[in-house]
Design a protein around this motif. Structure first.
Motif, PDB file in Angstrom:
ATOM      1  N   GLU A  35       0.803  -1.224   0.000  1.00 49.30           N
ATOM      2  CA  GLU A  35       0.000   0.000   0.000  1.00 49.30           C
ATOM      3  C   GLU A  35       0.835   1.272   0.000  1.00 49.30           C
ATOM      4  O   GLU A  35       0.312   2.355  -0.266  1.00 49.30           O
ATOM      5  CB  GLU A  35      -0.928   0.006   1.219  1.00 49.30           C
ATOM      6  N   GLY A  36       2.142   1.170   0.287  1.00 49.93           N
ATOM      7  CA  GLY A  36       2.973   2.360   0.341  1.00 49.93           C
ATOM      8  C   GLY A  36       4.244   2.102   1.120  1.00 49.93           C
ATOM      9  O   GLY A  36       4.954   1.133   0.853  1.00 49.93           O
ATOM     10  N   ILE A  37       4.530   2.959   2.106  1.00 50.04           N
ATOM     11  CA  ILE A  37       5.734   2.787   2.923  1.00 50.04           C
ATOM     12  C   ILE A  37       5.422   3.034   4.396  1.00 50.04           C
ATOM     13  O   ILE A  37       4.500   3.780   4.728  1.00 50.04           O
ATOM     14  CB  ILE A  37       6.860   3.748   2.494  1.00 50.04           C
ATOM     15  N   ASP A  38       6.200   2.396   5.255  1.00 55.54           N
ATOM     16  CA  ASP A  38       6.228   2.723   6.674  1.00 55.54           C
ATOM     17  C   ASP A  38       7.547   3.444   6.916  1.00 55.54           C
ATOM     18  O   ASP A  38       8.615   2.930   6.561  1.00 55.54           O
ATOM     19  CB  ASP A  38       6.150   1.466   7.539  1.00 55.54           C
ATOM     20  N   ALA A  39       7.484   4.627   7.485  1.00 55.53           N
ATOM     21  CA  ALA A  39       8.673   5.455   7.696  1.00 55.53           C
ATOM     22  C   ALA A  39       8.896   5.671   9.185  1.00 55.53           C
ATOM     23  O   ALA A  39       7.935   5.876   9.941  1.00 55.53           O
ATOM     24  CB  ALA A  39       8.512   6.800   6.983  1.00 55.53           C
ATOM     25  N   TYR A  40      10.166   5.659   9.609  1.00 54.16           N
ATOM     26  CA  TYR A  40      10.489   5.718  11.021  1.00 54.16           C
ATOM     27  C   TYR A  40      11.576   6.758  11.285  1.00 54.16           C
ATOM     28  O   TYR A  40      12.525   6.899  10.505  1.00 54.16           O
ATOM     29  CB  TYR A  40      10.981   4.351  11.517  1.00 54.16           C
ATOM     30  N   THR A  41      11.429   7.456  12.393  1.00 56.80           N
ATOM     31  CA  THR A  41      12.458   8.392  12.828  1.00 56.80           C
ATOM     32  C   THR A  41      12.457   8.455  14.350  1.00 56.80           C
ATOM     33  O   THR A  41      11.422   8.267  14.997  1.00 56.80           O
ATOM     34  CB  THR A  41      12.207   9.800  12.249  1.00 56.80           C
ATOM     35  N   LEU A  42      13.623   8.701  14.918  1.00 52.03           N
ATOM     36  CA  LEU A  42      13.686   8.903  16.361  1.00 52.03           C
ATOM     37  C   LEU A  42      12.868  10.135  16.739  1.00 52.03           C
ATOM     38  O   LEU A  42      12.876  11.145  16.035  1.00 52.03           O
ATOM     39  CB  LEU A  42      15.125   9.096  16.815  1.00 52.03           C
ATOM     40  N   GLU A  43      12.175  10.040  17.848  1.00 49.45           N
ATOM     41  CA  GLU A  43      11.342  11.152  18.305  1.00 49.45           C
ATOM     42  C   GLU A  43      12.164  12.434  18.433  1.00 49.45           C
ATOM     43  O   GLU A  43      11.699  13.523  18.099  1.00 49.45           O
ATOM     44  CB  GLU A  43      10.697  10.781  19.644  1.00 49.45           C
ATOM     45  N   SER A  44      13.402  12.298  18.878  1.00 53.27           N
ATOM     46  CA  SER A  44      14.254  13.469  19.073  1.00 53.27           C
ATOM     47  C   SER A  44      14.685  14.110  17.761  1.00 53.27           C
ATOM     48  O   SER A  44      15.078  15.280  17.726  1.00 53.27           O
ATOM     49  CB  SER A  44      15.499  13.082  19.869  1.00 53.27           C
ATOM     50  N   ASP A  45      14.618  13.361  16.656  1.00 56.19           N
ATOM     51  CA  ASP A  45      15.047  13.873  15.349  1.00 56.19           C
ATOM     52  C   ASP A  45      13.895  14.397  14.503  1.00 56.19           C
ATOM     53  O   ASP A  45      14.123  14.935  13.413  1.00 56.19           O
ATOM     54  CB  ASP A  45      15.755  12.762  14.554  1.00 56.19           C
TER      55      ASP A  45
END
Length: 276
Positions: A35-45
């Motif tokens: 369906e697309g992408i799952d994207a992740y980042t640190l909360e602090s960033d």
């Protein structure tokens, strides 16, 4: 530190564009799905303003819908292994991860552990660049890979017999990952960090590879032409089929002649040759 998770549903042709855009604003991990992408980042960033700007830019054209959440801890290698399958580019090359077995019947094999970096060979642009590389004599040639990502095209150049391969990327995550992949495939060269103007590679090159996006390709076309030897080849991808005319119009005045093109899933790839 918690990771923020963004489940982004979008049209297939926008997946890698969004990955590239989000990686520029601090996202460090991605999973592609149907369906697309799952994207992740640190909360602090996380930069909310920059994120909202990216989503707004592509929301209509990519038909984006979005879900946000928090993921306390992620085993990225385990998640990635669940979503990675080997790829076959005709009989030219078999691209696999280190946890996949080798398969006979291919001229070459590339081992890629992308760890969420850009350029695994699954996307139409990378697939077509690999195929086009197979049409060009690399033996004893000097090759430059612009925006190298996982390093897959640089590795292909090495396997095809290039005597010297230079590569760089603007993302330090890609540089680290690319150098790991170089080691897996027997390259002693190191990937550099920066844009082409910052890295300032010294020509002349027999082959320049650039799988980026239309705007960057148009902006840097004169630099590519200046780095090429006469009769040298420029391989381009990262743009849509309808953009071929714009790329060709930019290349012609620089002495670059279109000699081959292909299209897959509406993504285009070109081979140009420097005539002057």
């Amino acid at each position: 530190m918690d990771y923020l998770e963004f489940k982004i549903k979008c049209l297939e042709q926008f997946r890698e564009i969004l990955i590239a855009e989000l990686s520029m604003i601090g996202f460090d991990s991605f999973l592609e799905n149907e369906e697309g992408i799952d994207a992740y980042t640190l909360e602090s960033d996380f930069d909310r303003v920059a994120f909202d700007e990216v989503i707004a830019q592509y929301k209509v054209d990519a038909q984006i819908t979005l879900e946000e959440g928090v993921m306390p801890k992620v085993n990225w290698n385990e998640e990635w292994e669940k979503n990675y399958d080997p790829i076959e580019v005709d009989d030219l090359v078999y691209v696999r991860a280190s946890f996949h077995p080798s398969v006979p019947g291919f001229k070459h094999e590339i081992v890629i552990n992308p760890k969420m970096s850009f350029g695994t060979g699954h996307h139409a642009t990378t697939f077509q660049m690999l195929r086009h590389q197979g049409e060009i004599d690399h033996q004893g040639k000097r090759v430059l890979d612009v925006g190298s990502g996982t390093g897959i095209l640089a590795i292909m150049a090495h396997l095809l017999g290039a005597s010297q391969v230079e590569a760089f990327d603007i993302d330090d995550w890609c540089v680290d990952n690319g150098n790991e992949n170089f080691d897996l495939n027997g390259l002693t060269t190191r990937m550099n960090l920066g844009t082409i103007r910052e890295v300032r590679p010294q020509g002349e090159f027999d082959i320049v590879l650039a799988n980026i996006n239309k705007n960057i390709l148009l902006d840097e076309m004169a630099i590519y032409a200046g780095l090429l030897k006469e009769k040298g080849f420029l391989l381009l991808s990262g743009f849509y089929t309808e953009d071929i005319e714009d790329l060709n119009n930019c290349a012609k005045p620089l002495g670059l002649e279109l000699i081959s093109q292909q299209s897959k899933d509406n993504w285009a790839a070109l081979i140009l040759q420097k005539k002057i």
